[in-house]
Structure formats: C-alpha cells, structure tokens
Design a protein around this motif. Structure first.
Motif, PDB file in Angstrom:
ATOM      1  N   GLU A 132      49.564  45.084  -3.209  1.00  0.00           N
ATOM      2  CA  GLU A 132      50.144  44.546  -1.980  1.00  0.00           C
ATOM      3  C   GLU A 132      49.128  44.514  -0.850  1.00  0.00           C
ATOM      4  O   GLU A 132      49.288  43.754   0.106  1.00  0.00           O
ATOM      5  CB  GLU A 132      51.339  45.398  -1.556  1.00  0.00           C
ATOM      6  CG  GLU A 132      52.561  45.176  -2.418  1.00  0.00           C
ATOM      7  CD  GLU A 132      53.666  46.163  -2.104  1.00  0.00           C
ATOM      8  OE1 GLU A 132      53.825  46.499  -0.919  1.00  0.00           O
ATOM      9  OE2 GLU A 132      54.344  46.610  -3.043  1.00  0.00           O
ATOM     10  N   HIS A 142      52.921  47.481 -14.462  1.00  0.00           N
ATOM     11  CA  HIS A 142      52.893  46.026 -14.399  1.00  0.00           C
ATOM     12  C   HIS A 142      52.708  45.511 -15.814  1.00  0.00           C
ATOM     13  O   HIS A 142      51.730  45.837 -16.468  1.00  0.00           O
ATOM     14  CB  HIS A 142      51.725  45.601 -13.512  1.00  0.00           C
ATOM     15  CG  HIS A 142      51.758  44.173 -13.153  1.00  0.00           C
ATOM     16  ND1 HIS A 142      52.591  43.675 -12.186  1.00  0.00           N
ATOM     17  CD2 HIS A 142      51.069  43.121 -13.633  1.00  0.00           C
ATOM     18  CE1 HIS A 142      52.401  42.377 -12.085  1.00  0.00           C
ATOM     19  NE2 HIS A 142      51.487  42.020 -12.951  1.00  0.00           N
ATOM     20  N   GLY A 173      46.425  42.771 -14.288  1.00  0.00           N
ATOM     21  CA  GLY A 173      47.396  43.790 -14.655  1.00  0.00           C
ATOM     22  C   GLY A 173      47.881  44.634 -13.511  1.00  0.00           C
ATOM     23  O   GLY A 173      48.462  45.688 -13.724  1.00  0.00           O
ATOM     24  N   SER A 174      47.634  44.226 -12.264  1.00  0.00           N
ATOM     25  CA  SER A 174      48.283  44.887 -11.140  1.00  0.00           C
ATOM     26  C   SER A 174      48.455  43.824 -10.069  1.00  0.00           C
ATOM     27  O   SER A 174      47.639  42.929  -9.960  1.00  0.00           O
ATOM     28  CB  SER A 174      47.439  46.042 -10.614  1.00  0.00           C
ATOM     29  OG  SER A 174      46.288  45.545  -9.983  1.00  0.00           O
ATOM     30  N   ASP A 175      49.514  43.891  -9.328  1.00  0.00           N
ATOM     31  CA  ASP A 175      49.729  42.955  -8.227  1.00  0.00           C
ATOM     32  C   ASP A 175      49.655  43.730  -6.918  1.00  0.00           C
ATOM     33  O   ASP A 175      50.670  44.053  -6.318  1.00  0.00           O
ATOM     34  CB  ASP A 175      51.098  42.264  -8.354  1.00  0.00           C
ATOM     35  CG  ASP A 175      51.117  41.255  -9.489  1.00  0.00           C
ATOM     36  OD1 ASP A 175      50.093  41.140 -10.180  1.00  0.00           O
ATOM     37  OD2 ASP A 175      52.139  40.589  -9.689  1.00  0.00           O
ATOM     38  N   THR A 198      55.460  37.985 -15.587  1.00  0.00           N
ATOM     39  CA  THR A 198      55.114  39.401 -15.483  1.00  0.00           C
ATOM     40  C   THR A 198      56.208  40.144 -14.735  1.00  0.00           C
ATOM     41  O   THR A 198      57.015  39.533 -14.017  1.00  0.00           O
ATOM     42  CB  THR A 198      53.783  39.602 -14.729  1.00  0.00           C
ATOM     43  OG1 THR A 198      53.883  38.962 -13.466  1.00  0.00           O
ATOM     44  CG2 THR A 198      52.617  39.030 -15.491  1.00  0.00           C
ATOM     45  N   ALA A 204      49.634  38.189 -11.134  1.00  0.00           N
ATOM     46  CA  ALA A 204      50.318  37.639 -12.308  1.00  0.00           C
ATOM     47  C   ALA A 204      49.394  37.472 -13.516  1.00  0.00           C
ATOM     48  O   ALA A 204      49.643  36.646 -14.383  1.00  0.00           O
ATOM     49  CB  ALA A 204      50.977  36.295 -11.960  1.00  0.00           C
TER      50      ALA A 204
END
Lengths: 334, 154
Positions: free
Chosen positions: A214, B98, A210-212, B113, A264
């Motif tokens: 960096e 997100h 739930g987070s991408d 997503t 993702a």
C-alpha cells in the motif's frame, strides 16, 4: 672507501624492491581515478542519450501539439471484446522512433502493418537494438528474449497508479499530455529516468511479485539483500517495444536504486517502479524542458509510509514533487 | 642524508589520499537516526514476516522493518538498518498473504489474485492499533509488541 664504491654495479636488492613498491603504489593510486574517468565518460554518453530523447519529445510536441503516451497503440489487441486500454500496450518509444533518427525501423513497422503485440519476440522490428536507448554504464540484461532493451523509462508520477488514463506524472495510458498540463513547471517535472537492467535473479533491479504494497515502505521490505525478492520478474528494460509498466514506466515514490513491486503479479499493472542506474549513488533524469540532471539516492523522499494521493502536493518529498506534473508543491530554492 | 627517510611520509600521504574518499557526510535535510528495533509476538509466539511501520506525524516520516523468523526487527528510515530519528511514533503491524487464485489466459491480462490479512485489521492502521513507541537517543530502543488474535485458537 673509494675502492669499495667502485666495485658496485647496478642496483641493490633493497633499492629494486623499493622501486617496485613505489611503482605499485603509484598504480594503486591511479587505478581508481582511471576507473572514475571511464565512468564519467560513460555517464556523459548516457546524459547525451537522455538529452536526445528530451529533444525528440519537444519535436514530437511541435508536430502533434501533444506528448506521446507511454502505453497505447493501434488498438488491434482487444481480447474477447474486453476494455480496449489494457491491450494497447505499445511503448511511447515506438512513437518517438522517427524523431530519434530511426526511420528505417519505422518503415519496417509500416510495411508489416504494426499488427504484432509488443511481446512478440519473433517480430523483426522489435529485434533492433538501439544505442540511443542503452546507457553504457549498465551491463547487459541477464535475460535476453530477442527484443531490444531500453534503459530509459517514462515517468508516471509520484503514485503507483501507473496504468492510468490520468496519471500524476506526464506519461500514462493512451491519454496524451501536453506542456500546458505541466503546471508545476517543465524544468521541475521528470519526463524520463534511467532504469538499469537486473544482472541476476536476486538483483534489486528485478520487479518483486506476490505482494500488493500500500505504501513505498511496504514495497521496500519485500526485498531482502540476502535472498532477493520472494518472486522476481526480470522485466525492467527488457522490451523497448512494450509500454507495460514493468518494462517502460518509473515513478518517483521510492528513492533511486530502491526495490520495485508490481501489483497483481503482472508486468502491465500498477506498482512501484523505481529509477536505478549503475552510476554511483543515483540516477540520471531528463526533465520536461529537456534538461538532464543527476538525482542522488539521498534525495528527500518525504514520508515513505504515506499512501499516494490523487491530487495536491506529493507526500514523497522533493523526489515525489519532481514526478507529479501538477501537484502545486512549493519547490525549495525555486 | 638517509635516502629512505621520505618513504614513511610518502606512505602516510598515500594513506590519507587513499582513505579520505571513504568518509561519510551527513545528508542535509535528514534527521539523525538512532538504532531501534525489537520483537513482535502473536499470542505469545514470535511473529515472522510481518511488516512493522513506525510513523510520526510530527516528523512526517515512517521508519519500517520486516520481522525475521524469531520475530525480531531492525528499523530503517533512510538507509537499510539505520534505525529511526528520536521521537514519538504510532506503530502499525501488517502481515498479508497474497496468492494467485487463477492464472491469466492471455499475456495482456493479469491473473486473479487475492490478499488475505493474517492479523486482526486493527493492527494494520497506526490510528487504531494502540501501539506506540518512543525512540530516544542514548537509550536501548528495543520494543516488544505483543499482539493477540482471539480468533486464532490453535
């Protein structure tokens, strides 16, 4: 005086109490060292497993003139005619089985034609549990889906780009690396490292969804020691058969025993997959030359707020440089 | 001779042996950190769940933190909550939402997503954020960052 001494028999209460206290004290002093000795022997077993995997890698290279890939396979899982790569998801451990003296399982696989996906939990060959893939210090995975577990993960380098045909490290997708390509030196490049199993839903050793993030620093803040990850996936080590990153990859971005994040919200995608173990203060790694070393959590990890690079020296310090196979870093002390 | 005279010595020795494993040593290669933290506000209201990055080119490191419900944060560099080494930092503040827009129809395929930044883009990069901080030893390293989003009218 003499008479009064003669009437005494046995020990007084005070003497007994002191005796009990002294025995208690000695036990209290000994117990931690006994536990330590037990952990040392478990760690030796773990070292030995990694050593054997290192030897298996060398034998594999002798036979095929290349190292196995982390993720690939017979290519029978193309979906809707899409790109081949993402659906070839068998782990490199499947390729190493004959060299880890698991010929029986190899025959089983050959008999059944290897047509099953690595997440098929009813497929008999996947159900095998291998002692050589388990670190005795690590408790069992809290989620058992029927497929055997593995504590050892292939190093994809010092970049979250784990699902890559050209990874920064030795092991990636489909493409075979060779010893020639490890220009940083085989003794300075990690081949596999430990990944301990999560023991509960809130464990840091799960993978955060739930987070991408960096950068590694942004991944580190996704875990909260009180409430865990916003959305946790118990993938690490859960399937020895699966080459998907969350199951069988690690990278040298965050220091050992740090949080991990999958991009993702998917278990076979790029992300930050961190080495971890139940040994105090670090994790074991086998290097490409077959040597096994213990890496502490306090290892220099460079600038955790820097973005990963595709070429040149690693931004993640000594730890990052151990992951990349051709980063041409200056190695301290070498 | 008092036969219990040795007891305090034994107990004292036990304490010394028992406790010396607790002592922490400075890790070579690491700078000494000082506690640092602060508060982040957006249009005057505390901003929760934002990632704060203090990066220093000179020291080649980044200290980081996440803000709590009251917008407060406590920086970490090497260990959780250890602060940051003294120095001059450029600061970036990010908050990204997100979300999975459509689930995957095959186990091997990732879902679709979407990431949407919840702060103006200039704050996400320490080069353009115009936010700076100087962490110094022996000083109250508490920083207030007041962010403004002109698009957010409500």
């Amino acid at each position: 005086m003499y008479a009064s001494r003669a009437t005494r028999s046995g020990f007084s209460l005070v003497e007994l109490l002191i005796l009990v206290a002294t025995i208690g004290l000695i036990v209290a002093l000994l117990l931690p060292s006994v536990q330590q000795a037990r952990e040392i022997s478990r760690r030796m077993q773990c070292t030995n497993n990694l050593k054997e995997i290192g030897v298996a890698l060398h034998n594999y290279h002798d036979i095929f003139s290349a190292l196995p890939y982390r993720e690939g396979g017979p290519g029978q899982h193309q979906f809707n005619g899409g790109p081949i790569a993402p659906f070839q998801r068998l782990s490199g451990l499947v390729a190493l089985l004959p060299l880890l003296e698991q010929g029986g399982v190899v025959e089983e696989l050959q008999l059944s034609g290897q047509t099953k996906t690595p997440w098929e939990s009813n497929y008999q060959p996947w159900k095998h549990h291998f002692n050589i893939l388990r670190c005795p210090s690590s408790p069992d995975h809290y989620l058992q889906e029927g497929i055997g577990d593995t504590n050892y993960a292939f190093c994809a380098g010092d970049s979250p780009d784990t699902e890559s045909l050209e990874p920064r490290g030795i092991f990636g997708l489909v493409n075979h690396a060779t010893f020639d390509s490890i220009t940083d030196g085989a003794s300075l490049t990690i081949a596999l490292a430990e990944r301990a199993f999560p023991s509960s839903k809130r464990d840091k050793r799960n993978v955060g969804y739930g987070s991408d993030p960096e950068t590694p620093a942004e991944c580190a803040v996704t875990f909260d020691s009180f409430s865990g990850y916003a959305k946790s996936n118990p993938a690490p080590g859960g399937r020895w058969s699966d080459g998907g990153s969350a199951f069988s990859a690690m990278n040298t971005c965050l220091p050992p025993n740090s949080p991990q994040c999958a991009y993702a919200s998917h278990e076979a995608q790029d992300g930050y997959y961190t080495a971890s173990s139940e040994h105090p203060d670090g994790a074991m790694c086998v290097f490409a030359d077959g040597s096994v070393r213990f890496i502490t959590e306090a290892i220099d990890c460079g600038n955790q707020g820097a973005q990963a690079v595709t070429s040149g020296p690693s931004p993640y310090g000594v730890w990052g440089s151990m992951g990349s196979k051709s980063g041409s870093e200056q190695t301290p002390g070498a | 001779m008092n036969r219990y005279g040795l007891m305090p010595i034994v107990l004292g020795l036990a304490c010394v042996i028992g406790c010396n494993s607790e002592s922490s040593t400075k890790v070579p290669g690491r700078s000494v950190t000082v506690e640092a933290g602060g508060i982040v506000t957006l249009n005057g209201k505390p901003l929760a769940g934002a990632t704060v990055l203090f990066s220093s080119e000179q020291l080649n490191l980044t200290a980081y933190a996440k803000t709590d419900k009251a917008g407060r944060f406590q920086l970490s560099t090497y260990e959780p909550g250890d602060g940051a080494p003294a120095g001059h930092y450029r600061v970036a503040i990010k908050k990204v939402d997100h979300a999975v827009t459509s689930p995957s129809d095959h186990p091997a395929l990732p879902p679709t997503t979407e990431s949407s930044p919840l702060l103006p883009a200039k704050y996400a990069d320490c080069e353009t954020s115009d936010l700076e901080a100087v962490v110094a030893e022996g000083k109250d390293n508490s920083f207030t960052f007041q962010l403004f989003d002109l698009l957010e009218t409500s």
